[in-house]
Motif scaffolding. Sequence first.
Motif, PDB file in Angstrom:
ATOM      1  N   SER A 113       4.561   4.008   3.826  1.00  0.00           N
ATOM      2  CA  SER A 113       5.318   3.826   2.588  1.00  0.00           C
ATOM      3  C   SER A 113       6.596   3.021   2.794  1.00  0.00           C
ATOM      4  N   ARG A 115       9.021  -0.078   3.459  1.00  0.00           N
ATOM      5  CA  ARG A 115       8.981  -1.511   3.173  1.00  0.00           C
ATOM      6  C   ARG A 115      10.241  -2.168   3.742  1.00  0.00           C
ATOM      7  N   GLU A 137       1.375  -2.499   1.929  1.00  0.00           N
ATOM      8  CA  GLU A 137       0.992  -2.013   0.602  1.00  0.00           C
ATOM      9  C   GLU A 137      -0.523  -1.903   0.473  1.00  0.00           C
TER      10      GLU A 137
END
Length: 369
Positions: A113, A115, A137
């Motif tokens: 999760s 980024r 993603e």
Amino acid sequence: MDRAPGLSVRLKLTLSYAGFLMVAGGLLLAAVWLFLLRYVPERAMLNNPDDQLNGVFPVRSALLDVFAPRAAAVFAFLLVFGLVGGWLLAGRMLAPLTRITDATHLATAGSLSHRIRLSGRQDEFRELADVFDGMLERLEAHVAEQQRFAANASHELRTPLATSKALLDVARSDPAHDHGKLVDRLYAINARAIDLTEALLVLSRADQRTFTREPVDLSLLVEEATETLLPLAEKRGVTIDTSGDPAPAFGSQALLLQMTTNLVHNSIVHNLPEQGSVWVRTDARPESVVLTVENSGEKLSPQLVSTLTEPFQRGTERIRDDHAGVGLGLAIVQRIVQVHDGSLTITPRPEGGLRIAVQLPAPPLQMAK
């Protein structure tokens, strides 16, 4: 892979910056010295009555005595400046790469999760960060899909096993029970479990992309699929209308036949209770081929249609009859289309039923001839 320890990229860049600065400084000092040698005479005649420096004076040697220490001081300054400045500059330049490396470590540890989201204008590091974020993603979505699929598959497999166990418990506790009906029920349940297992194997095979690609005519596959499913269509009172031109695609004949069979089977099963219809058409275009399957049936909302390609979805309800399938038909179709670099479009028909269009690339020109 085990690697021998080496210098860090930051240290290498620092040494490179400092070395380049030293070379540039050395060339500049050499140019100054050559300029002095050209315009300064080697000796000069001095005639000054008030000074003791009379006669021939070695100008160049005296100039060298003055120039050399100062040149050495300049070299020392350039070395220190190059090392310190290069270290700071390399750290600033490599800061985005450090963030990318940290994100990679987090992803390796299982945190998908996270980024990077590098700010600033577009450059090589930001392009790499954006690509890495996109990969994370897609990977996170794929893992979530696989986890959901595994949970659904476990549930679907547990249901027939639990039912079989319950029937066997009843038979063991009641010897006078009708064993004929028990055998029939167990046979149907076992057949359903086998169908589900085979469907899962087809999905796994499609995911691996371990198949040979060759020119395949979709119109011939339509004929084979409709001929196989004609008894089922007649039993349900469904008419099948096929039309279209030869449609050469490029892929696995077995997988594309499975795709076509699933589409036709789905259109027959999910149809009107009586006097239903199925229309199958193939079209050849300059760079692609299209397989269109339409069927009559209940009116479906766009929201429901958007979920039909998810595993174990069966339209308006979870139908449980001998030909209802295992809820993987369109999921298998979508996966087969994806591994063949095609597109799948599912839209509800205004009068009821579905329209499913599969577009696949045509064979390369040298193979189509």
